[in-house]
Design an enzyme around this catalytic site. Structure first.
Site, PDB file in Angstrom:
ATOM      1  N   TYR A 184     -58.245 -32.193  -2.821  1.00 51.62           N
ATOM      2  CA  TYR A 184     -59.014 -32.669  -3.996  1.00 51.62           C
ATOM      3  C   TYR A 184     -58.894 -31.653  -5.139  1.00 51.62           C
ATOM      4  CZ  TYR A 184     -62.433 -35.658  -6.279  1.00 51.62           C
ATOM      5  OH  TYR A 184     -63.060 -36.518  -7.140  1.00 51.62           O
ATOM      6  N   LYS A 206     -65.041 -32.358 -11.258  1.00 56.51           N
ATOM      7  CA  LYS A 206     -66.262 -33.122 -10.898  1.00 56.51           C
ATOM      8  C   LYS A 206     -67.491 -32.221 -10.961  1.00 56.51           C
ATOM      9  CE  LYS A 206     -64.602 -37.231 -10.100  1.00 56.51           C
ATOM     10  NZ  LYS A 206     -64.689 -38.218 -11.181  1.00 56.51           N
TER      11      LYS A 206
END
Ligand code: NAD
Length: 261
Positions: free
Chosen positions: A161, A168
Protein backbone atom coordinates in the site's frame (compact mmCIF):
# COMPACT_ATOMS: atom_id res chain seq x y z
CA UNK A 1 -40.52 11.13 2.88
CA UNK A 2 -37.20 9.59 1.74
CA UNK A 3 -34.23 10.12 4.05
CA UNK A 4 -32.28 12.28 1.60
CA UNK A 5 -35.16 13.99 -0.19
CA UNK A 6 -34.24 17.58 -1.08
CA UNK A 7 -30.51 16.93 -0.73
CA UNK A 8 -28.31 17.61 -3.74
CA UNK A 9 -24.58 17.12 -4.13
CA UNK A 10 -21.51 16.38 -6.16
CA UNK A 11 -19.67 13.05 -6.36
CA UNK A 12 -16.05 12.68 -7.50
CA UNK A 13 -14.60 9.28 -8.44
CA UNK A 14 -17.00 7.20 -10.54
CA UNK A 15 -14.75 5.25 -12.92
CA UNK A 16 -17.19 2.40 -13.56
CA UNK A 17 -19.93 0.40 -11.84
CA UNK A 18 -17.39 -1.18 -9.48
CA UNK A 19 -16.18 2.14 -8.03
CA UNK A 20 -16.89 2.94 -4.41
CA UNK A 21 -18.26 6.26 -5.70
CA UNK A 22 -20.79 4.41 -7.86
CA UNK A 23 -22.03 2.30 -4.94
CA UNK A 24 -22.29 5.44 -2.83
CA UNK A 25 -24.24 7.21 -5.58
CA UNK A 26 -26.57 4.23 -5.95
CA UNK A 27 -27.37 4.29 -2.23
CA UNK A 28 -27.81 8.08 -2.08
CA UNK A 29 -30.13 8.04 -5.10
CA UNK A 30 -32.13 5.16 -3.61
CA UNK A 31 -32.71 7.32 -0.52
CA UNK A 32 -33.92 10.29 -2.57
CA UNK A 33 -30.79 12.40 -3.14
CA UNK A 34 -30.06 14.24 -6.36
CA UNK A 35 -26.48 13.39 -7.42
CA UNK A 36 -24.22 15.24 -9.86
CA UNK A 37 -20.85 13.85 -10.97
CA UNK A 38 -17.35 14.93 -11.87
CA UNK A 39 -15.02 12.49 -13.61
CA UNK A 40 -11.45 12.49 -14.92
CA UNK A 41 -11.39 14.22 -18.34
CA UNK A 42 -9.44 11.47 -20.11
CA UNK A 43 -11.73 10.52 -23.02
CA UNK A 44 -11.93 6.80 -22.25
CA UNK A 45 -12.37 7.35 -18.49
CA UNK A 46 -15.05 9.95 -19.12
CA UNK A 47 -16.92 7.59 -21.47
CA UNK A 48 -16.86 4.77 -18.89
CA UNK A 49 -17.97 7.13 -16.15
CA UNK A 50 -20.90 8.26 -18.34
CA UNK A 51 -21.92 4.65 -18.94
CA UNK A 52 -21.77 3.93 -15.20
CA UNK A 53 -23.83 7.01 -14.37
CA UNK A 54 -26.36 5.96 -17.05
CA UNK A 55 -26.87 2.71 -15.12
CA UNK A 56 -28.20 4.75 -12.20
CA UNK A 57 -31.26 5.68 -14.32
CA UNK A 58 -31.25 9.35 -13.33
CA UNK A 59 -33.85 11.55 -14.98
CA UNK A 60 -31.32 14.30 -15.79
CA UNK A 61 -27.74 12.95 -15.48
CA UNK A 62 -25.21 15.75 -14.83
CA UNK A 63 -21.56 14.89 -15.35
CA UNK A 64 -18.65 17.23 -15.99
CA UNK A 65 -14.95 16.58 -16.61
CA UNK A 66 -12.46 17.46 -13.86
CA UNK A 67 -8.83 16.61 -13.34
CA UNK A 68 -8.72 17.18 -9.59
CA UNK A 69 -4.99 17.85 -9.85
CA UNK A 70 -5.74 21.10 -11.69
CA UNK A 71 -7.09 24.09 -9.76
CA UNK A 72 -8.70 25.51 -12.90
CA UNK A 73 -10.67 22.27 -13.45
CA UNK A 74 -11.90 22.32 -9.84
CA UNK A 75 -12.89 25.99 -10.16
CA UNK A 76 -14.77 25.19 -13.37
CA UNK A 77 -16.66 22.16 -12.05
CA UNK A 78 -17.80 23.87 -8.83
CA UNK A 79 -18.85 26.97 -10.84
CA UNK A 80 -20.80 24.79 -13.29
CA UNK A 81 -22.42 22.91 -10.42
CA UNK A 82 -23.46 26.16 -8.67
CA UNK A 83 -24.85 27.51 -11.97
CA UNK A 84 -27.05 24.44 -12.43
CA UNK A 85 -27.99 23.56 -8.83
CA UNK A 86 -29.61 25.72 -6.17
CA UNK A 87 -28.04 23.81 -3.25
CA UNK A 88 -24.89 21.90 -2.35
CA UNK A 89 -25.69 19.57 0.53
CA UNK A 90 -22.91 17.02 0.10
CA UNK A 91 -19.62 16.34 -1.62
CA UNK A 92 -18.18 12.83 -1.96
CA UNK A 93 -14.40 12.58 -2.46
CA UNK A 94 -13.69 9.07 -3.76
CA UNK A 95 -10.51 9.60 -5.76
CA UNK A 96 -6.92 8.52 -5.29
CA UNK A 97 -3.85 8.09 -7.40
CA UNK A 98 -0.33 6.74 -6.93
CA UNK A 99 2.24 5.58 -9.46
CA UNK A 100 1.74 1.79 -9.49
CA UNK A 101 5.47 1.28 -9.99
CA UNK A 102 5.85 1.99 -6.25
CA UNK A 103 2.92 -0.08 -5.04
CA UNK A 104 4.57 -3.42 -4.39
CA UNK A 105 5.93 -4.79 -1.11
CA UNK A 106 9.41 -3.60 -0.24
CA UNK A 107 9.54 -0.68 -2.68
CA UNK A 108 8.33 2.17 -0.46
CA UNK A 109 11.86 3.15 0.50
CA UNK A 110 12.65 3.97 -3.12
CA UNK A 111 9.62 6.22 -3.76
CA UNK A 112 10.84 9.21 -5.79
CA UNK A 113 9.95 12.71 -4.59
CA UNK A 114 7.65 13.32 -7.56
CA UNK A 115 5.65 10.11 -7.03
CA UNK A 116 5.31 10.84 -3.32
CA UNK A 117 4.09 14.39 -3.91
CA UNK A 118 1.72 13.30 -6.67
CA UNK A 119 0.08 10.68 -4.42
CA UNK A 120 -0.45 13.24 -1.65
CA UNK A 121 -1.62 15.88 -4.11
CA UNK A 122 -4.31 13.81 -5.88
CA UNK A 123 -5.32 11.60 -2.96
CA UNK A 124 -5.25 14.08 -0.05
CA UNK A 125 -4.80 17.76 -1.00
CA UNK A 126 -7.78 17.54 -3.36
CA UNK A 127 -10.07 17.12 -0.34
CA UNK A 128 -8.91 20.49 0.98
CA UNK A 129 -9.33 22.04 -2.47
CA UNK A 130 -12.87 20.66 -2.80
CA UNK A 131 -13.88 21.71 0.71
CA UNK A 132 -12.71 25.26 0.06
CA UNK A 133 -14.75 25.45 -3.13
CA UNK A 134 -17.81 23.93 -1.43
CA UNK A 135 -17.91 26.23 1.55
CA UNK A 136 -19.84 29.20 0.21
CA UNK A 137 -22.71 27.30 -1.40
CA UNK A 138 -22.98 24.79 1.44
CA UNK A 139 -22.99 27.51 4.10
CA UNK A 140 -25.63 29.46 2.16
CA UNK A 141 -27.92 26.41 2.42
CA UNK A 142 -27.40 26.05 6.17
CA UNK A 143 -24.55 23.52 6.10
CA UNK A 144 -23.56 20.26 4.48
CA UNK A 145 -21.65 17.00 4.63
CA UNK A 146 -18.32 16.24 2.98
CA UNK A 147 -17.04 12.70 3.00
CA UNK A 148 -13.91 11.00 1.73
CA UNK A 149 -12.85 7.38 1.26
CA UNK A 150 -9.82 6.12 3.12
CA UNK A 151 -8.19 2.80 4.05
CA UNK A 152 -6.61 1.20 7.12
CA UNK A 153 -3.18 1.26 5.42
CA UNK A 154 -3.00 4.85 6.71
CA UNK A 155 -2.51 3.54 10.25
CA UNK A 156 -0.76 0.19 9.94
CA UNK A 157 1.61 -1.18 7.35
CA UNK A 158 -0.20 -3.09 4.63
CA UNK A 159 2.43 -4.56 2.30
CA UNK A 160 2.29 -2.84 -1.09
CA UNK A 161 0.00 0.00 0.00
CA UNK A 162 3.13 2.11 0.53
CA UNK A 163 2.88 5.77 -0.47
CA UNK A 164 -0.90 5.46 -0.68
CA UNK A 165 -0.89 4.75 3.07
CA UNK A 166 1.02 7.98 3.62
CA UNK A 167 -1.46 9.85 1.43
CA UNK A 168 -4.43 8.35 3.33
CA UNK A 169 -2.89 9.45 6.65
CA UNK A 170 -2.73 12.99 5.20
CA UNK A 171 -6.30 12.68 3.95
CA UNK A 172 -7.61 11.64 7.39
CA UNK A 173 -5.72 14.40 9.19
CA UNK A 174 -6.93 16.91 6.58
CA UNK A 175 -10.54 15.88 7.20
CA UNK A 176 -10.15 16.64 10.93
CA UNK A 177 -8.64 20.09 10.30
CA UNK A 178 -11.33 20.81 7.73
CA UNK A 179 -14.01 19.71 10.20
CA UNK A 180 -12.63 22.23 12.71
CA UNK A 181 -12.53 25.09 10.18
CA UNK A 182 -15.94 24.40 8.65
CA UNK A 183 -17.89 23.33 11.74
CA UNK A 184 -19.03 26.91 12.50
CA UNK A 185 -20.82 26.86 9.10
CA UNK A 186 -22.46 23.53 10.05
CA UNK A 187 -20.39 21.77 7.41
CA UNK A 188 -19.34 18.30 8.57
CA UNK A 189 -16.30 16.44 7.23
CA UNK A 190 -15.82 12.71 7.78
CA UNK A 191 -13.97 9.76 6.28
CA UNK A 192 -15.09 6.20 5.67
CA UNK A 193 -12.36 3.58 5.99
CA UNK A 194 -13.57 1.01 3.50
CA UNK A 195 -12.46 -2.60 3.33
CA UNK A 196 -10.79 -3.92 0.19
CA UNK A 197 -13.06 -3.94 -2.87
CA UNK A 198 -12.10 -5.06 -6.39
CA UNK A 199 -11.94 -1.81 -8.36
CA UNK A 200 -9.71 -0.22 -10.99
CA UNK A 201 -7.65 1.58 -8.33
CA UNK A 202 -7.27 -1.60 -6.27
CA UNK A 203 -5.89 -3.45 -9.30
CA UNK A 204 -2.77 -1.26 -9.06
CA UNK A 205 -1.81 -2.71 -5.67
CA UNK A 206 0.42 -5.77 -5.95
CA UNK A 207 -0.85 -8.49 -3.61
CA UNK A 208 -4.41 -7.13 -3.48
CA UNK A 209 -5.79 -10.67 -3.83
CA UNK A 210 -3.94 -11.72 -0.67
CA UNK A 211 -5.41 -8.73 1.17
CA UNK A 212 -8.91 -9.89 0.17
CA UNK A 213 -8.25 -13.47 1.32
CA UNK A 214 -6.65 -12.38 4.58
CA UNK A 215 -9.53 -10.03 5.42
CA UNK A 216 -12.25 -12.55 4.66
CA UNK A 217 -10.56 -15.07 6.93
CA UNK A 218 -9.88 -12.72 9.84
CA UNK A 219 -12.75 -10.26 9.84
CA UNK A 220 -15.34 -10.85 12.58
CA UNK A 221 -18.02 -10.99 9.87
CA UNK A 222 -15.90 -13.56 7.92
CA UNK A 223 -16.37 -11.81 4.60
CA UNK A 224 -15.17 -8.84 2.60
CA UNK A 225 -17.18 -5.66 2.25
CA UNK A 226 -19.51 -5.05 -0.64
CA UNK A 227 -20.16 -1.67 -2.20
CA UNK A 228 -23.56 -1.46 -0.56
CA UNK A 229 -22.01 -1.71 2.93
CA UNK A 230 -20.21 1.56 2.26
CA UNK A 231 -23.21 3.03 0.42
CA UNK A 232 -25.31 2.62 3.57
CA UNK A 233 -22.85 4.43 5.81
CA UNK A 234 -22.38 7.19 3.22
CA UNK A 235 -26.17 7.63 3.23
CA UNK A 236 -26.09 7.99 7.03
CA UNK A 237 -23.23 10.52 6.88
CA UNK A 238 -24.95 12.63 4.23
CA UNK A 239 -28.26 12.49 6.12
CA UNK A 240 -29.32 14.59 9.10
CA UNK A 241 -29.24 11.40 11.22
CA UNK A 242 -25.48 12.04 11.58
CA UNK A 243 -25.88 15.77 12.38
CA UNK A 244 -23.60 15.53 15.44
CA UNK A 245 -20.76 13.64 13.74
CA UNK A 246 -17.77 15.45 12.25
CA UNK A 247 -14.02 14.94 12.02
CA UNK A 248 -14.55 11.18 12.41
CA UNK A 249 -13.35 8.13 10.59
CA UNK A 250 -15.88 5.30 10.38
CA UNK A 251 -14.64 1.80 9.55
CA UNK A 252 -16.72 -0.20 7.12
CA UNK A 253 -14.47 -3.23 6.86
CA UNK A 254 -16.45 -6.10 8.41
CA UNK A 255 -14.54 -5.36 11.62
CA UNK A 256 -11.08 -6.45 10.49
CA UNK A 257 -9.42 -3.34 11.98
CA UNK A 258 -10.44 -4.50 15.45
CA UNK A 259 -8.47 -7.76 15.27
CA UNK A 260 -4.97 -7.78 16.76
CA UNK A 261 -3.94 -11.36 16.17
P1 NAD B 1 -11.78 3.52 -8.71
O1 NAD B 1 -10.63 3.28 -9.62
O2 NAD B 1 -13.10 3.02 -9.13
O3 NAD B 1 -11.91 5.06 -8.35
C1 NAD B 1 -10.79 5.91 -8.27
C2 NAD B 1 -11.20 7.19 -8.96
O4 NAD B 1 -10.18 8.21 -8.80
C3 NAD B 1 -11.39 7.01 -10.47
O5 NAD B 1 -12.68 7.45 -10.83
C4 NAD B 1 -10.32 7.91 -11.08
O6 NAD B 1 -10.69 8.46 -12.33
C5 NAD B 1 -10.25 8.97 -9.99
N1 NAD B 1 -9.07 9.83 -10.14
C6 NAD B 1 -7.76 9.48 -10.05
N2 NAD B 1 -7.00 10.57 -10.31
C7 NAD B 1 -7.85 11.60 -10.57
C8 NAD B 1 -7.69 12.97 -10.89
N3 NAD B 1 -6.47 13.51 -11.05
N4 NAD B 1 -8.79 13.73 -11.10
C9 NAD B 1 -10.03 13.21 -10.98
N5 NAD B 1 -10.27 11.93 -10.65
C10 NAD B 1 -9.17 11.13 -10.47
O7 NAD B 1 -11.34 2.86 -7.31
P2 NAD B 1 -12.02 2.88 -5.87
O8 NAD B 1 -11.42 1.72 -5.17
O9 NAD B 1 -13.49 3.01 -5.98
O10 NAD B 1 -11.40 4.18 -5.21
C11 NAD B 1 -12.21 5.21 -4.65
C12 NAD B 1 -11.66 5.64 -3.31
O11 NAD B 1 -11.83 4.57 -2.38
C13 NAD B 1 -10.16 5.95 -3.32
O12 NAD B 1 -9.92 7.04 -2.46
C14 NAD B 1 -9.57 4.68 -2.75
O13 NAD B 1 -8.29 4.90 -2.18
C15 NAD B 1 -10.61 4.37 -1.71
N6 NAD B 1 -10.59 3.02 -1.16
C16 NAD B 1 -10.59 1.94 -1.96
C17 NAD B 1 -10.55 0.66 -1.42
C18 NAD B 1 -10.55 -0.55 -2.29
O14 NAD B 1 -10.15 -1.62 -1.83
N7 NAD B 1 -11.01 -0.46 -3.54
C19 NAD B 1 -10.52 0.50 -0.02
C20 NAD B 1 -10.56 1.63 0.80
C21 NAD B 1 -10.58 2.90 0.22
Amino acid sequence: MALLEGKTGLIFGVANHRSYAWHIAKALVAHGADCAFAAHPDEKLMQRAREAVDQLDLSRPWIEPCDAGRDEDLDAVFAAYARDHARLDFVVHSIAFADREWLSPGTFVGTPRQSYLQAIDISAYTLVAMADRSREQMAAGGGGSILAMTYYGSEKVVPGYNVMGVAKAALEASSRYLAADLGPDNIRVNTISGGPLRTLAASGIAGFRQILTHNAERAPLRRNVEGQDVGGVATFLVSDLSSGITGENIYVDCGVNTIGL
